[in-house]
Scaffold this motif. Structure first.
Motif, PDB file in Angstrom:
ATOM      1  N   ALA A   1       0.852  -1.196   0.000  1.00  0.00           N
ATOM      2  CA  ALA A   1       0.000   0.000   0.000  1.00  0.00           C
ATOM      3  C   ALA A   1       0.888   1.246   0.000  1.00  0.00           C
ATOM      4  CB  ALA A   1      -0.933  -0.013   1.216  1.00  0.00           C
ATOM      5  N   GLY A   2       1.312   1.645  -1.172  1.00  0.00           N
ATOM      6  CA  GLY A   2       2.150   2.842  -1.296  1.00  0.00           C
ATOM      7  C   GLY A   2       1.327   3.994  -1.849  1.00  0.00           C
ATOM      8  N   CYS A   3       2.013   5.092  -2.184  1.00  0.00           N
ATOM      9  CA  CYS A   3       1.322   6.242  -2.784  1.00  0.00           C
ATOM     10  C   CYS A   3       2.076   6.562  -4.073  1.00  0.00           C
ATOM     11  CB  CYS A   3       1.353   7.423  -1.816  1.00  0.00           C
ATOM     12  SG  CYS A   3       0.995   9.024  -2.577  1.00  0.00           S
ATOM     13  N   SER A   4       1.373   6.488  -5.210  1.00  0.00           N
ATOM     14  CA  SER A   4       2.058   6.663  -6.494  1.00  0.00           C
ATOM     15  C   SER A   4       2.617   8.079  -6.625  1.00  0.00           C
ATOM     16  CB  SER A   4       1.118   6.323  -7.651  1.00  0.00           C
ATOM     17  OG  SER A   4      -0.052   7.091  -7.556  1.00  0.00           O
ATOM     18  N   MET A   5       1.960   9.043  -5.997  1.00  0.00           N
ATOM     19  CA  MET A   5       2.516  10.400  -6.042  1.00  0.00           C
ATOM     20  C   MET A   5       3.828  10.479  -5.250  1.00  0.00           C
ATOM     21  SD  MET A   5       1.410  13.740  -4.095  1.00  0.00           S
ATOM     22  CE  MET A   5      -0.128  14.205  -4.847  1.00  0.00           C
ATOM     23  N   ALA A   6       3.837   9.874  -4.064  1.00  0.00           N
ATOM     24  CA  ALA A   6       5.059   9.900  -3.242  1.00  0.00           C
ATOM     25  C   ALA A   6       6.226   9.310  -4.025  1.00  0.00           C
ATOM     26  CB  ALA A   6       4.836   9.134  -1.943  1.00  0.00           C
ATOM     27  N   ASP A   7       5.944   8.296  -4.845  1.00  0.00           N
ATOM     28  CA  ASP A   7       7.008   7.636  -5.619  1.00  0.00           C
ATOM     29  C   ASP A   7       7.537   8.516  -6.753  1.00  0.00           C
ATOM     30  OD1 ASP A   7       6.694   5.478  -3.996  1.00  0.00           O
ATOM     31  OD2 ASP A   7       5.466   4.323  -5.395  1.00  0.00           O
ATOM     32  N   MET A   8       6.888   9.639  -7.033  1.00  0.00           N
ATOM     33  CA  MET A   8       7.351  10.502  -8.130  1.00  0.00           C
ATOM     34  C   MET A   8       8.558  11.358  -7.736  1.00  0.00           C
ATOM     35  SD  MET A   8       3.802  11.567  -9.939  1.00  0.00           S
ATOM     36  CE  MET A   8       2.677  10.278 -10.495  1.00  0.00           C
ATOM     37  N   ALA A   9       8.912  11.347  -6.448  1.00  0.00           N
ATOM     38  CA  ALA A   9      10.154  12.031  -6.040  1.00  0.00           C
ATOM     39  C   ALA A   9      10.988  11.041  -5.241  1.00  0.00           C
ATOM     40  CB  ALA A   9       9.829  13.248  -5.183  1.00  0.00           C
ATOM     41  N   ASN A  10      12.298  11.110  -5.409  1.00  0.00           N
ATOM     42  CA  ASN A  10      13.167  10.298  -4.545  1.00  0.00           C
ATOM     43  C   ASN A  10      14.402  11.118  -4.193  1.00  0.00           C
ATOM     44  OD1 ASN A  10      15.192   9.971  -6.575  1.00  0.00           O
ATOM     45  ND2 ASN A  10      13.951   8.358  -7.497  1.00  0.00           N
ATOM     46  N   LEU A  11      15.158  10.597  -3.216  1.00  0.00           N
ATOM     47  CA  LEU A  11      16.267  11.380  -2.666  1.00  0.00           C
ATOM     48  C   LEU A  11      17.320  11.695  -3.727  1.00  0.00           C
ATOM     49  CD1 LEU A  11      17.366  12.712  -0.130  1.00  0.00           C
ATOM     50  CD2 LEU A  11      18.548  10.578   0.409  1.00  0.00           C
TER      51      LEU A  11
ATOM     52  N   VAL B   1      10.304  22.276   0.577  1.00  0.00           N
ATOM     53  CA  VAL B   1       9.037  21.922   1.241  1.00  0.00           C
ATOM     54  C   VAL B   1       8.561  20.609   0.651  1.00  0.00           C
ATOM     55  CG1 VAL B   1       6.645  22.614   1.686  1.00  0.00           C
ATOM     56  CG2 VAL B   1       8.422  24.365   1.493  1.00  0.00           C
ATOM     57  N   THR B   2       8.406  19.601   1.488  1.00  0.00           N
ATOM     58  CA  THR B   2       7.856  18.355   0.974  1.00  0.00           C
ATOM     59  C   THR B   2       6.438  18.143   1.485  1.00  0.00           C
ATOM     60  OG1 THR B   2       8.220  15.994   0.602  1.00  0.00           O
ATOM     61  CG2 THR B   2       8.780  16.787   2.784  1.00  0.00           C
ATOM     62  N   TYR B   3       5.577  17.767   0.559  1.00  0.00           N
ATOM     63  CA  TYR B   3       4.230  17.330   0.934  1.00  0.00           C
ATOM     64  C   TYR B   3       4.405  16.077   1.784  1.00  0.00           C
ATOM     65  CZ  TYR B   3      -0.729  16.157  -0.109  1.00  0.00           C
ATOM     66  OH  TYR B   3      -2.064  15.885  -0.038  1.00  0.00           O
ATOM     67  N   ILE B   4       3.529  15.887   2.744  1.00  0.00           N
ATOM     68  CA  ILE B   4       3.659  14.717   3.635  1.00  0.00           C
ATOM     69  C   ILE B   4       3.611  13.412   2.826  1.00  0.00           C
ATOM     70  CG2 ILE B   4       1.191  14.487   4.200  1.00  0.00           C
ATOM     71  CD1 ILE B   4       2.234  14.081   7.188  1.00  0.00           C
ATOM     72  N   ASN B   5       3.004  13.477   1.630  1.00  0.00           N
ATOM     73  CA  ASN B   5       2.979  12.305   0.736  1.00  0.00           C
ATOM     74  C   ASN B   5       4.364  12.153   0.100  1.00  0.00           C
ATOM     75  OD1 ASN B   5       0.289  13.162   1.194  1.00  0.00           O
ATOM     76  ND2 ASN B   5      -0.427  12.042  -0.597  1.00  0.00           N
ATOM     77  N   SER B   6       5.303  11.687   0.884  1.00  0.00           N
ATOM     78  CA  SER B   6       6.675  11.520   0.406  1.00  0.00           C
ATOM     79  C   SER B   6       7.387  10.571   1.363  1.00  0.00           C
ATOM     80  CB  SER B   6       7.403  12.879   0.389  1.00  0.00           C
ATOM     81  OG  SER B   6       7.403  13.446   1.681  1.00  0.00           O
TER      82      SER B   6
ATOM     83  N   ILE C   1      11.071  28.707  -2.972  1.00  0.00           N
ATOM     84  CA  ILE C   1      10.666  27.393  -2.450  1.00  0.00           C
ATOM     85  C   ILE C   1      10.843  26.351  -3.555  1.00  0.00           C
ATOM     86  CG2 ILE C   1       8.634  26.012  -1.798  1.00  0.00           C
ATOM     87  CD1 ILE C   1       7.603  28.451  -0.255  1.00  0.00           C
ATOM     88  N   LEU C   2      11.428  25.209  -3.174  1.00  0.00           N
ATOM     89  CA  LEU C   2      11.358  24.018  -4.036  1.00  0.00           C
ATOM     90  C   LEU C   2      10.312  23.126  -3.390  1.00  0.00           C
ATOM     91  CD1 LEU C   2      12.360  22.167  -6.357  1.00  0.00           C
ATOM     92  CD2 LEU C   2      14.062  21.248  -4.753  1.00  0.00           C
ATOM     93  N   PHE C   3       9.206  22.907  -4.106  1.00  0.00           N
ATOM     94  CA  PHE C   3       8.042  22.203  -3.535  1.00  0.00           C
ATOM     95  C   PHE C   3       7.917  20.839  -4.216  1.00  0.00           C
ATOM     96  CE2 PHE C   3       3.690  21.041  -2.867  1.00  0.00           C
ATOM     97  CZ  PHE C   3       3.295  21.666  -1.686  1.00  0.00           C
ATOM     98  N   PHE C   4       7.936  19.750  -3.434  1.00  0.00           N
ATOM     99  CA  PHE C   4       7.780  18.421  -4.031  1.00  0.00           C
ATOM    100  C   PHE C   4       6.885  17.544  -3.158  1.00  0.00           C
ATOM    101  CE2 PHE C   4      11.124  17.070  -1.076  1.00  0.00           C
ATOM    102  CZ  PHE C   4      12.033  18.123  -1.071  1.00  0.00           C
ATOM    103  N   PRO C   5       6.298  16.456  -3.697  1.00  0.00           N
ATOM    104  CA  PRO C   5       6.294  16.080  -5.111  1.00  0.00           C
ATOM    105  C   PRO C   5       5.042  16.531  -5.866  1.00  0.00           C
ATOM    106  CG  PRO C   5       5.659  14.177  -3.775  1.00  0.00           C
ATOM    107  CD  PRO C   5       5.756  15.367  -2.866  1.00  0.00           C
ATOM    108  N   ASP C   6       4.082  17.223  -5.235  1.00  0.00           N
ATOM    109  CA  ASP C   6       2.809  17.505  -5.928  1.00  0.00           C
ATOM    110  C   ASP C   6       2.761  18.935  -6.467  1.00  0.00           C
ATOM    111  OD1 ASP C   6       0.286  17.388  -6.954  1.00  0.00           O
ATOM    112  OD2 ASP C   6      -0.736  17.598  -5.029  1.00  0.00           O
ATOM    113  N   GLN C   7       2.909  19.061  -7.778  1.00  0.00           N
ATOM    114  CA  GLN C   7       2.861  20.408  -8.356  1.00  0.00           C
ATOM    115  C   GLN C   7       1.510  21.083  -8.099  1.00  0.00           C
ATOM    116  OE1 GLN C   7       2.168  20.877 -12.629  1.00  0.00           O
ATOM    117  NE2 GLN C   7       2.656  18.723 -12.874  1.00  0.00           N
ATOM    118  N   HIS C   8       0.430  20.295  -8.066  1.00  0.00           N
ATOM    119  CA  HIS C   8      -0.905  20.916  -7.970  1.00  0.00           C
ATOM    120  C   HIS C   8      -1.147  21.539  -6.594  1.00  0.00           C
ATOM    121  CE1 HIS C   8      -1.768  19.463 -11.895  1.00  0.00           C
ATOM    122  NE2 HIS C   8      -1.539  18.213 -11.532  1.00  0.00           N
ATOM    123  N   LEU C   9      -0.781  20.811  -5.551  1.00  0.00           N
ATOM    124  CA  LEU C   9      -0.926  21.387  -4.206  1.00  0.00           C
ATOM    125  C   LEU C   9      -0.039  22.625  -4.078  1.00  0.00           C
ATOM    126  CD1 LEU C   9      -2.062  21.220  -1.291  1.00  0.00           C
ATOM    127  CD2 LEU C   9      -0.040  19.865  -0.709  1.00  0.00           C
ATOM    128  N   GLY C  10       1.165  22.548  -4.632  1.00  0.00           N
ATOM    129  CA  GLY C  10       2.079  23.686  -4.580  1.00  0.00           C
ATOM    130  C   GLY C  10       1.498  24.899  -5.294  1.00  0.00           C
TER     131      GLY C  10
END
Ligand code: 13P
Ligand code: SF4
Length: 367
Positions: free
Chosen positions: A100-110, A135-140, A175-184
């Protein structure tokens, strides 16, 4: 506590009714030793077993406040990681199905975030720590929260993102905002940042696919990530519905595209959506742009007040990864716990957890 992996095979073929009975029995045996934190997107057959529910912010707070020995998280992987980071060291965080992962969270990695940071240094001619708040969305993943902790950054959720932007701009100019461009983008817009000052950063292209001059003038760099569920909602769905129901009210989650948010009457987190519709006047009609399990449950809950709640998209949009937590996995997890065995524990290594805690605690203090 003995740690062992017990095969799921015996539970795979369990009939739903039997799974429910066994969940109830195991919960009763464990009593206050276990707490079930359940996200609003969970399927109804899992949701019914909740102790506490919430959006990501509320569930983070609940995880940091509970005294239960076991936190069983019916949600997705990053939520169980946050529970591990914010709970006491002796508490155990569990995700009933590790898939049970989050496909959005997987769009950014370290690796990609660190490469972006180096590229920003090249273009800005300065250590980005001095000019850019990450700034990272908690979905990360937890290591991205740790990156933010280490570089003076912060975590946000869908319920506090505009406030977090205020904090972030008070620290540094960009700000560098990841991973959700829409929330940003939506949060930046709410804070009065012109759309042309928020540029999409494509981590798969050199320098995010941007010209150096554009990077220098941008206020926000928005990681090119999105939620596969919320991207299904379209402005045309709202227009069509409003033509049919001119008095109807539209409410959306901020992971939806900018034009969808712009055409909505209200935009907010899952908890906000539920509260707004439940508190609304009787006999109102609502179009809701978020995951289908939440919308279907809400429609049932408010229909006795004459409220009509409709789902925004014509197609089925469930969070397929959340959906993986089913009664069989929950029964398997709880029965093992009741027998003294921990399965599917989520542990964030302490060096990473300490930095991630920093960025999460900054968020909890600000919101
Ligand atoms: P909320 O924090 O609003 O519950 O959102 C979590 C999420 O993943 C929405 O897709
Ligand atoms: Fe991730 Fe989207 Fe599912 Fe939320 S709905 S958990 S953002 S994939």
């Amino acid at each position: 506590m003995q740690v062992a992996t017990i095969s799921f095979d015996r539970f795979n073929t369990l009939r739903d009714e039997e799974a429910h009975e066994r969940i109830r029995a195991a919960k009763a045996k464990l009593g206050k030793r276990v707490v079930l934190l359940v996200h609003h997107y969970q399927r109804a057959d899992v949701y019914q077993h909740h102790d506490l529910t919430g959006d990501s912010l509320k569930l983070s707070r609940l995880a940091s406040q509970t005294d239960a020995e076991f936190i069983v998280f019916c949600g997705v992987h990053f939520m169980a990681e946050v529970a591990d980071i914010l709970s006491k060291p002796e508490q155990i965080s569990i995700l009933p199905d590790l898939a049970a992962g989050c496909s959005m969270a997987d769009m950014a990695n370290l690796a990609k975030v660190e490469r972006s940071w180096r590229e920003l240094a090249e273009v800005l001619g300065e250590d980005p720590d001095k000019l850019v708040t990450p700034v990272t969305y908690i979905n990360s993943a937890a290591d991205l929260k740790a990156f933010c902790g280490e570089h003076g950054g912060i975590v946000c959720t869908s319920s506090n993102a505009p406030t977090i932007l205020d904090w972030s701009f008070a620290q540094r100019e960009k700000i560098l905002f990841f991973p959700d461009q829409h929330l940003g983008r939506w949060s930046g817009y709410k804070k009065g940042i012109p759309l042309e000052d928020m540029l999409v950063w494509d981590p798969d292209l050199p320098h995010g696919g941007l010209e150096p001059a554009d990077i220098k003038r941008a206020k926000m760099l928005l990681w090119k990530g999105h939620c596969s569920v919320h991207q299904m909602f379209q402005p045309s769905h709202i227009i069509k519905w409003r033509n049919k129901y001119p008095d109807g009210i539209v409410i959306s989650h901020p992971e939806s595209a900018f034009e969808v948010c712009k055409q909505s009457d209200y935009v907010g987190s899952t908890e906000y959506i539920l509260k707004t519709v439940k508190d609304a006047a009787p006999n109102t009609r609502w179009l809701v742009g978020t995951e289908l399990n939440l919308v279907s449950r809400l429609a049932e809950e408010v229909k006795h007040e004459g409220k009509i709640v409709e789902f925004m998209a014509p197609m089925v949009c469930m969070c397929s990864t959340m959906q993986r937590i089913d009664p069989q996995h929950l029964a398997w997890t709880l029965e093992n716990l009741a027998e003294g065995k921990v399965v599917n524990r989520i542990t964030v290594p302490e060096h990473e957890a300490a930095l991630a805690r920093l960025s999460l605690e900054r968020m909890l203090a600000v919101s």
